[in-house]
Design a protein around this motif. Structure first.
Motif, PDB file in Angstrom:
ATOM      1  N   LYS A  29     -72.977  10.068  24.353  1.00 29.75           N
ATOM      2  CA  LYS A  29     -74.388  10.479  24.371  1.00 29.75           C
ATOM      3  C   LYS A  29     -74.922  10.708  22.963  1.00 29.75           C
ATOM      4  O   LYS A  29     -75.980  10.216  22.587  1.00 29.75           O
ATOM      5  CB  LYS A  29     -74.556  11.762  25.195  1.00 29.75           C
ATOM      6  CG  LYS A  29     -74.639  11.578  26.679  1.00 29.75           C
ATOM      7  CD  LYS A  29     -74.987  12.916  27.340  1.00 29.75           C
ATOM      8  CE  LYS A  29     -75.155  12.771  28.834  1.00 29.75           C
ATOM      9  NZ  LYS A  29     -75.499  14.088  29.455  1.00 29.75           N
ATOM     10  N   LYS A  30     -74.177  11.497  22.183  1.00 24.86           N
ATOM     11  CA  LYS A  30     -74.661  11.888  20.857  1.00 24.86           C
ATOM     12  C   LYS A  30     -73.464  12.002  19.915  1.00 24.86           C
ATOM     13  O   LYS A  30     -73.001  13.093  19.615  1.00 24.86           O
ATOM     14  CB  LYS A  30     -75.423  13.212  20.950  1.00 24.86           C
ATOM     15  CG  LYS A  30     -76.152  13.632  19.685  1.00 24.86           C
ATOM     16  CD  LYS A  30     -76.897  14.945  19.919  1.00 24.86           C
ATOM     17  CE  LYS A  30     -77.638  15.421  18.686  1.00 24.86           C
ATOM     18  NZ  LYS A  30     -78.355  16.696  18.940  1.00 24.86           N
ATOM     19  N   PRO A  31     -72.953  10.889  19.428  1.00 30.22           N
ATOM     20  CA  PRO A  31     -71.760  10.931  18.589  1.00 30.22           C
ATOM     21  C   PRO A  31     -72.071  11.219  17.121  1.00 30.22           C
ATOM     22  O   PRO A  31     -73.152  10.917  16.632  1.00 30.22           O
ATOM     23  CB  PRO A  31     -71.193   9.521  18.748  1.00 30.22           C
ATOM     24  CG  PRO A  31     -72.414   8.663  18.938  1.00 30.22           C
ATOM     25  CD  PRO A  31     -73.381   9.511  19.728  1.00 30.22           C
ATOM     26  N   GLY A  32     -71.066  11.803  16.430  1.00 27.37           N
ATOM     27  CA  GLY A  32     -71.132  11.862  14.980  1.00 27.37           C
ATOM     28  C   GLY A  32     -71.497  13.180  14.359  1.00 27.37           C
ATOM     29  O   GLY A  32     -71.697  13.259  13.148  1.00 27.37           O
ATOM     30  N   ASP A  33     -71.561  14.275  15.133  1.00 29.89           N
ATOM     31  CA  ASP A  33     -71.822  15.577  14.518  1.00 29.89           C
ATOM     32  C   ASP A  33     -70.594  15.984  13.733  1.00 29.89           C
ATOM     33  O   ASP A  33     -69.473  15.894  14.216  1.00 29.89           O
ATOM     34  CB  ASP A  33     -72.137  16.613  15.601  1.00 29.89           C
ATOM     35  CG  ASP A  33     -72.469  17.975  15.015  1.00 29.89           C
ATOM     36  OD1 ASP A  33     -73.006  18.019  13.893  1.00 29.89           O
ATOM     37  OD2 ASP A  33     -72.191  18.993  15.672  1.00 29.89           O
ATOM     38  N   GLY A  34     -70.788  16.427  12.498  1.00 27.31           N
ATOM     39  CA  GLY A  34     -69.658  16.939  11.750  1.00 27.31           C
ATOM     40  C   GLY A  34     -69.396  16.208  10.456  1.00 27.31           C
ATOM     41  O   GLY A  34     -70.298  15.920   9.683  1.00 27.31           O
ATOM     42  N   SER A  35     -68.146  15.866  10.240  1.00 25.24           N
ATOM     43  CA  SER A  35     -67.674  15.387   8.952  1.00 25.24           C
ATOM     44  C   SER A  35     -68.340  14.076   8.540  1.00 25.24           C
ATOM     45  O   SER A  35     -68.747  13.270   9.371  1.00 25.24           O
ATOM     46  CB  SER A  35     -66.159  15.190   9.016  1.00 25.24           C
ATOM     47  OG  SER A  35     -65.691  14.558   7.854  1.00 25.24           O
ATOM     48  N   ALA A  36     -68.390  13.865   7.230  1.00 22.57           N
ATOM     49  CA  ALA A  36     -68.915  12.612   6.683  1.00 22.57           C
ATOM     50  C   ALA A  36     -67.858  11.525   6.634  1.00 22.57           C
ATOM     51  O   ALA A  36     -68.182  10.379   6.355  1.00 22.57           O
ATOM     52  CB  ALA A  36     -69.447  12.856   5.266  1.00 22.57           C
ATOM     53  N   ARG A  37     -66.611  11.870   6.894  1.00 26.04           N
ATOM     54  CA  ARG A  37     -65.533  10.908   6.629  1.00 26.04           C
ATOM     55  C   ARG A  37     -65.732   9.611   7.407  1.00 26.04           C
ATOM     56  O   ARG A  37     -65.951   9.603   8.618  1.00 26.04           O
ATOM     57  CB  ARG A  37     -64.167  11.528   6.905  1.00 26.04           C
ATOM     58  CG  ARG A  37     -63.931  12.019   8.305  1.00 26.04           C
ATOM     59  CD  ARG A  37     -62.527  12.632   8.410  1.00 26.04           C
ATOM     60  NE  ARG A  37     -62.250  13.055   9.771  1.00 26.04           N
ATOM     61  CZ  ARG A  37     -62.493  14.274  10.234  1.00 26.04           C
ATOM     62  NH1 ARG A  37     -63.011  15.175   9.448  1.00 26.04           N
ATOM     63  NH2 ARG A  37     -62.207  14.582  11.485  1.00 26.04           N
ATOM     64  N   GLU A  38     -65.624   8.535   6.693  1.00 23.26           N
ATOM     65  CA  GLU A  38     -65.900   7.216   7.249  1.00 23.26           C
ATOM     66  C   GLU A  38     -64.886   6.810   8.295  1.00 23.26           C
ATOM     67  O   GLU A  38     -65.142   5.934   9.133  1.00 23.26           O
ATOM     68  CB  GLU A  38     -65.910   6.178   6.130  1.00 23.26           C
ATOM     69  CG  GLU A  38     -64.554   6.020   5.458  1.00 23.26           C
ATOM     70  CD  GLU A  38     -64.602   5.098   4.254  1.00 23.26           C
ATOM     71  OE1 GLU A  38     -64.792   3.903   4.464  1.00 23.26           O
ATOM     72  OE2 GLU A  38     -64.464   5.598   3.134  1.00 23.26           O
ATOM     73  N   GLN A  39     -63.698   7.447   8.294  1.00 16.32           N
ATOM     74  CA  GLN A  39     -62.664   7.056   9.244  1.00 16.32           C
ATOM     75  C   GLN A  39     -63.083   7.267  10.688  1.00 16.32           C
ATOM     76  O   GLN A  39     -62.502   6.680  11.599  1.00 16.32           O
ATOM     77  CB  GLN A  39     -61.364   7.832   8.957  1.00 16.32           C
ATOM     78  CG  GLN A  39     -60.715   7.457   7.648  1.00 16.32           C
ATOM     79  CD  GLN A  39     -61.090   8.401   6.520  1.00 16.32           C
ATOM     80  OE1 GLN A  39     -62.112   9.081   6.581  1.00 16.32           O
ATOM     81  NE2 GLN A  39     -60.274   8.448   5.482  1.00 16.32           N
ATOM     82  N   ALA A  40     -64.098   8.112  10.915  1.00 16.25           N
ATOM     83  CA  ALA A  40     -64.602   8.276  12.272  1.00 16.25           C
ATOM     84  C   ALA A  40     -65.138   6.968  12.830  1.00 16.25           C
ATOM     85  O   ALA A  40     -65.184   6.766  14.045  1.00 16.25           O
ATOM     86  CB  ALA A  40     -65.701   9.346  12.303  1.00 16.25           C
TER      87      ALA A  40
END
Length: 764
Positions: A648-659
């Motif tokens: 629904k709403k991915p990506g809250d949090g760290s800036a690390r590109e590995q996500a």
């Protein structure tokens, strides 16, 4: 009191607020009609952006930064990517700190290999290398680089130096690579929200309390999402710059893009103490400045706060929590079961209530938020002459840099802490992301750190171990320690204590930090350990694509910690395929296996093998696609096949590109979301060659279904608002996807299959 304005507002002469629709008041205050667009140009943020914009168009920004910073979870991949893209030297100061992967693996040197790679890169390309335990990334940048009117880019989400007049942005590694290649950071001009501070914090109230009060007011409604927070108003003068730093670093948890503060004589004093008075200039809004929104904060009304698990926005006054312990703790227990399944049932917070009070098992004061000089001094003052006790509760304190450690040692604060029973450790970010001080199973840790996402304390629900973190200010952590683990607001022990003047000693930096900027030794070699691997090959986008749904997550928010766990995975940050084995491991453990099966098919397609041979499921999918009008002649081997995650709403949090990269290297080709939690995660998705689809409707597909998206390259270069796609399951259902605005460069990166491919094509 924290109040959000409904609409924009004008700030007149720095101290008068008028809502934008009250034209009579505006004219009475200024004596003239005001042009909103001109008044927008009066903000501090607008003028810093203008000074760093290279496009000539303030609506379409192309920014170049003054300096960059990365830590040892991210810098190896960034440098590897830039090297593969043709970089020969660092064109701007680039600081490589070693504050995340500081602990070496038992029985091996995986992390130390990354450090040696960083040192060799600083020598070869002309960088600045800060060895392990010397300073955490953001404290070093405050001490050595941040200054009024600057912009700094970092590959850590808490890259925030606004209290020093620096607009800093945390982004994924791809955006830093672009700066290393002398490209730009491209973004539409963000809205600017005033954070108007009035009054003064009460004794016992610290920067984390102010920050949590603001986060609690703005996170869930997205009031400042992807915008710039500009701190103004008379309340600023009531706080020292060191205190302001503690508020500012937590603006990341509001999901804003960046932050900046008015500067004053105390800012000048901070920079002067650190030997950089030349980096000071007064920054303040124009006499008439328009803001797109306004958050009013009466500092005198803020009380000691606590953010209960499992998010910094789950905020209450400590007094309110103590009055409603059973109800509020039960709500956390219910959430723990949603997050941890069977393991979550083991988190029993209500059982920690003793005689109407909450007992916690651990306290931590650490990192860029908690380990600042004034926080450590305040905690030491509260604990001086008292004991943390000899039972389960323990307190660990990490000064944020060796200069802070040296000063708190010389003035006796470290001795006071240690005598009380606290353990004082070196600069390390581990407690912020689950790589240090993991509580026992069913433990509750209170921390002045940045985040309390699920498993940020290091627990492993998949192994049956579950603990939790609540965020608090260092003062209340110390008050709780003084009360031997019984949750206590610092106001109970507040007095008229004034933190002693800080004396900065950078001898340790002079003796240990390698500063090679402007002195690259291009002939020297990079030092590789066996765990440092190159990025695998990624495929260019084809006209038609086929996505297999490999995970479907219906949580309100999916954090980057869930996309790729922090903590124990850190040793694999320089090994793309090794790290990718942990993708979604705490949220959907079957995802990796599903995605890798798709990747096997895509690799076979690229090799020229007949992908329909001996694959009845895929053959059936293409047979169904051929029944769609216009695609009767589709060729399977000309169609890129990849995995897809719906959230629904991915990506809250760290800036690390590995996500994002972890999805990509095992077959990821797209994400579908209702919205993306942060710009930085969406940027990571695109920089790794994946499509950031949006779906307005509810997802009418399940794990195992396929989604056929025809003519995707034409849509990328044309109308992205309505992209026809087809769910291929038991039958065929048409859906409409869309993609939010992308720059031409972002489109080219996705078409090339990754930022690396895109940059290689430019070299050719």
């Amino acid at each position: 009191m924290v109040k959000l304005y409904n609409g924009g507002a004008y700030l007149i002469n720095g101290n008068t607020l008028i809502e934008e629709n009250d034209k009579d008041k505006i004219k009475a205050a200024t004596g003239k009609d005001i042009d909103k667009e001109e008044a927008r140009k009066g903000s501090i943020a607008y003028n810093i952006l203008k000074a760093h914009n290279t496009s000539g168009n303030m609506d379409k920004l192309r920014l170049k930064f003054d300096a960059m910073a990365s830590h040892d979870i991210t810098f190896v991949g960034i440098i590897q990517t830039a090297k593969a893209s043709g970089m020969e030297k660092f064109p701007l100061p680039y600081v490589l700190t070693n504050c995340h992967n500081s602990l070496c693996a038992v029985g091996g040197t995986i992390n130390e290999d990354d450090h040696m790679f960083g040192l060799s890169a600083a020598k070869k390309y002309g960088g600045i290398y800060v060895p392990p335990h010397i300073a955490v990334i953001h404290q070093y940048m405050r001490e050595a680089f941040a200054g009024c009117g600057k912009m700094i880019l970092g590959s850590d989400s808490h890259t925030r130096y606004g209290a020093l007049g620096t607009m800093a942005i945390g982004e994924g590694g791809g955006e830093l690579v672009k700066q290393l290649l002398q490209d730009t950071y491209d973004v539409n001009r963000p809205e600017i929200i005033a954070i108007y501070l009035e009054g003064a914090p009460k004794a016992g109230v610290g920067p984390q309390d102010i920050a949590l009060a603001i986060i609690g007011a703005v996170f869930k409604n997205g009031y400042v999402k992807n915008k710039i927070m500009e701190f103004v108003g008379p309340g600023i003068a009531s706080m020292t710059t060191d205190y302001r730093n503690g508020v500012d670093v937590m603006t990341t948890e509001t999901t804003c893009l960046s932050s900046v503060w008015e500067t004053d004589e105390d800012t000048k004093k901070f920079l002067s103490v650190h030997g950089r008075v030349g980096d000071y200039k007064q920054l303040k809004p124009a006499d008439v400045t328009y803001y797109d929104g306004l958050v009013y904060v009466d500092l005198s009304t803020i009380k000691p706060m606590i953010a209960l698990p499992f998010h910094p926005s789950n905020v209450y006054e400590i007094d309110t929590l103590n009055e409603n312990l059973e109800d509020l703790l039960h709500e956390v227990e219910v959430e723990a079961i949603k997050i941890g399944g069977e393991a979550g049932k083991g988190l029993k917070l209500v059982d920690k209530i003793e005689n109407g009070k909450l007992r916690v098992s651990q306290g931590i004061i650490a990192g860029c938020a908690g380990g600042t000089y004034s926080n450590v001094m305040e905690a030491a003052h509260i604990l001086k002459g008292h004991s943390t006790g000899f039972d389960e509760f323990n307190l660990n304190v990490y000064p944020s840099s060796q200069p802070v450690f040296i000063e708190t040692t010389r003035n006796g604060a470290v001795a006071d802490l240690m005598e009380s029973g606290a353990v004082v450790k070196t600069a390390f970010c581990g407690p912020c992301f689950g790589a240090g001080d993991t509580p026992a199973n069913n433990g509750l840790s209170i921390r002045h750190t940045t985040r309390n996402f699920p498993n940020r304390e290091g627990s492993k629900p998949g192994s049956g171990q579950m603990s939790a973190v609540a965020l608090m200010d260092a003062r209340s952590v110390a008050a709780t320690a003084r009360n031997k683990g019984i949750l206590t607001p610092a106001t109970e022990y507040a007095d008229d204590y004034v933190v002693p003047e800080y004396h900065y000693d950078d001898t340790i930096y002079k003796n240990r930090v390698y500063n090679g900027f402007g002195n690259a030794h291009e002939e020297s070699d990079l030092v590789y350990g066996p765990n440092i691997k190159d990025w695998p090959e990624m495929t260019a986008l084809t006209d038609n694509i086929l996505l297999k749904v490999c995970s479907k997550i219906l949580d309100d928010v999916t954090t980057t910690d869930e996309l790729i766990p922090s903590g124990e995975t850190s040793s694999y940050r320089s090994n793309p395929l090794g790290l990718a084995e942990f993708t979604l491991s705490r949220r959907d453990p079957e995802y990796v296996g599903r995605s890798k099966k798709v990747d096997v098919i895509e690799k076979a397609r690229r090799s020229g093998a007949d992908i329909l041979k001996d694959n009845a499921e895929l053959a059936d999918v293409f047979d169904k696609i051929k029944t769609i009008e216009g695609f009767s002649n589709i060729i399977a081997n000309d169609t890129e096949i990849g995995s897809m995650i719906y959230a629904k709403k991915p990506g809250d949090g760290s800036a690390r590109e590995q996500a994002a990269s972890c999805q990509r290297v095992i077959g990821g080709l797209a994400n579908i979301a209702k919205e993306y939690a942060t710009k930085r995660y969406r940027s990571n998705v695109m920089n790794w060659g994946m499509l950031p689809f949006l779906l307005d409707a509810e997802p009418d597909f399940e794990v195992g279904d396929y989604i056929f998206v025809p003519n995707i390259k034409s849509h990328l270069r044309g109308d992205m608002s309505k992209i026809p796609a087809y769910i291929i399951g038991n039958d065929i259902k048409e859906i409409s996807l869309n993609i939010a605005e992308m720059t031409d460069a972002e489109k080219s990166i996705v078409e090339a299959g990754s930022l690396i491919n895109y940059n290689k094509s430019k070299i050719k």
